[in-house]
Design a protein around this motif. Structure first.
Motif, mmCIF file in Angstrom:
data_model
loop_
_atom_site.group_PDB
_atom_site.id
_atom_site.type_symbol
_atom_site.label_atom_id
_atom_site.label_comp_id
_atom_site.label_asym_id
_atom_site.label_seq_id
_atom_site.Cartn_x
_atom_site.Cartn_y
_atom_site.Cartn_z
ATOM 1 N N GLN A 4 -4.117 -4.250 -4.153
ATOM 2 C CA GLN A 4 -2.945 -5.064 -3.848
ATOM 3 C C GLN A 4 -1.696 -4.373 -4.358
ATOM 4 O O GLN A 4 -1.645 -3.912 -5.507
ATOM 5 N N LEU A 5 -0.673 -4.277 -3.509
ATOM 6 C CA LEU A 5 0.622 -3.778 -3.937
ATOM 7 C C LEU A 5 1.336 -4.924 -4.642
ATOM 8 O O LEU A 5 1.832 -5.853 -4.008
ATOM 9 N N TRP A 144 -0.925 5.353 2.756
ATOM 10 C CA TRP A 144 -0.699 4.005 2.238
ATOM 11 C C TRP A 144 -1.263 2.923 3.156
ATOM 12 O O TRP A 144 -1.676 1.866 2.702
ATOM 13 N N SER A 145 -1.311 3.198 4.441
ATOM 14 C CA SER A 145 -1.962 2.251 5.349
ATOM 15 C C SER A 145 -3.432 2.090 4.980
ATOM 16 O O SER A 145 -3.952 0.964 4.887
ATOM 17 N N TRP A 150 -3.225 -2.093 5.101
ATOM 18 C CA TRP A 150 -2.145 -2.644 5.916
ATOM 19 C C TRP A 150 -2.039 -1.837 7.202
ATOM 20 O O TRP A 150 -2.002 -0.609 7.174
ATOM 21 N N PRO A 151 -1.937 -2.490 8.339
ATOM 22 C CA PRO A 151 -1.838 -1.743 9.594
ATOM 23 C C PRO A 151 -0.493 -1.046 9.745
ATOM 24 O O PRO A 151 0.532 -1.492 9.206
ATOM 25 N N VAL A 162 4.317 0.303 7.374
ATOM 26 C CA VAL A 162 3.152 -0.552 7.244
ATOM 27 C C VAL A 162 3.613 -1.944 6.841
ATOM 28 O O VAL A 162 4.706 -2.128 6.295
ATOM 29 N N GLN A 163 2.750 -2.912 7.107
ATOM 30 C CA GLN A 163 3.055 -4.304 6.777
ATOM 31 C C GLN A 163 1.748 -5.032 6.541
ATOM 32 O O GLN A 163 0.745 -4.774 7.223
#
Length: 238
Positions: A4-5, A144-145, A150-151, A162-163
């Motif tokens: 988790q970020l 990072w994806s 995160w896609p 990414v989000q």
């Protein structure tokens, strides 16, 4: 599950002053911790953390991380700018053109951020803290994806973003050229292992994705670097 970020962490000479500035601007509560002060996020809005550092700045911060705040209307944009200036922000000239519409400011310790004009389609529905905009290659966006699960919501002309699957704050990288790294970045990501995982196994997974081990910190966090050499921390789950 992926890590988790938790927060974007800022080195600061006066972390409480910086925390008060951003708490006032983002309308968040300050949480004190052993190493600094945090503004916890939500499921869709990233947290911020501020820690003490007296290290001298060496050149430009390579991560070149900017926070982008969104606006619902021209009046809303003006109000955000006015609030930021009243809290201690200053206008910054980074070569932006008037027709671009966004306003560039710097917080009390010189960290630049943008108040984005209303109607920005890329940040529609992302919330007030709409974007963490970083200097970085396409490779680091892909890393990072995979690291966060995160896609990719943008992948064009070497630029990536990414989000989280549930929406909210985007994290974006502007593509090459990337400025040479000079010293440790003053901004970095703080990660927490997944609820059903362990720090060591998560570190091993991130290394397998392309991260590089740097050190184990005194607080129990493990410091790694992403493929562009930007430091980040994997914290112990409390």
């Amino acid at each position: 599950m992926s890590c988790q970020l938790v927060a974007v962490c800022f080195d600061a000479s006066q972390p409480m002053r910086l925390a008060r500035f951003w708490a006032g601007l983002l309308d968040r509560q300050i949480v004190h911790d052993g190493g600094g002060a945090s503004l916890p996020g939500t499921d869709t809005q990233l947290g911020l953390r501020f820690v003490t550092s007296h290290a001298k700045r060496v050149g430009q911060n390579r991560l070149h991380l900017h926070l982008h705040l969104t606006s619902a209307s021209p009046a809303d944009q003006r109000q955000t700018v006015a609030t930021a200036l009243a809290l201690g922000a200053a206008h910054v000239d980074l070569g932006q053109r008037p027709e671009e519409g966004h306003i560039v400011l710097a917080d009390p310790e010189g960290n630049a951020f943008c108040v984005i004009e209303p109607g920005n389609r890329f940040l529609a529905g992302c919330g007030f803290l709409g974007e963490i905009a970083c200097d970085g290659t396409r490779e680091v966006g892909l890393f990072w994806s995979a690291a966060l699960g995160w896609p990719l919501v943008w992948d064009q002309d070497q630029e990536t973003a990414v989000q989280a699957p549930g929406g909210g704050t985007k994290v974006a990288w502007g593509g090459p050229p990337v400025a040479p790294k000079q010293g440790r970045n003053r901004q970095r990501f703080d990660l927490a292992p997944p609820a059903d995982g362990h720090q060591r196994s998560e570190v091993d997974r991130l290394v397998s994705l392309g991260a590089t081990w740097i050190e184990a910190g005194e607080d129990g966090a493990v410091v790694l670097a992403d493929p562009d050499g930007n430091e980040f921390r994997v914290m112990r789950r409390r």
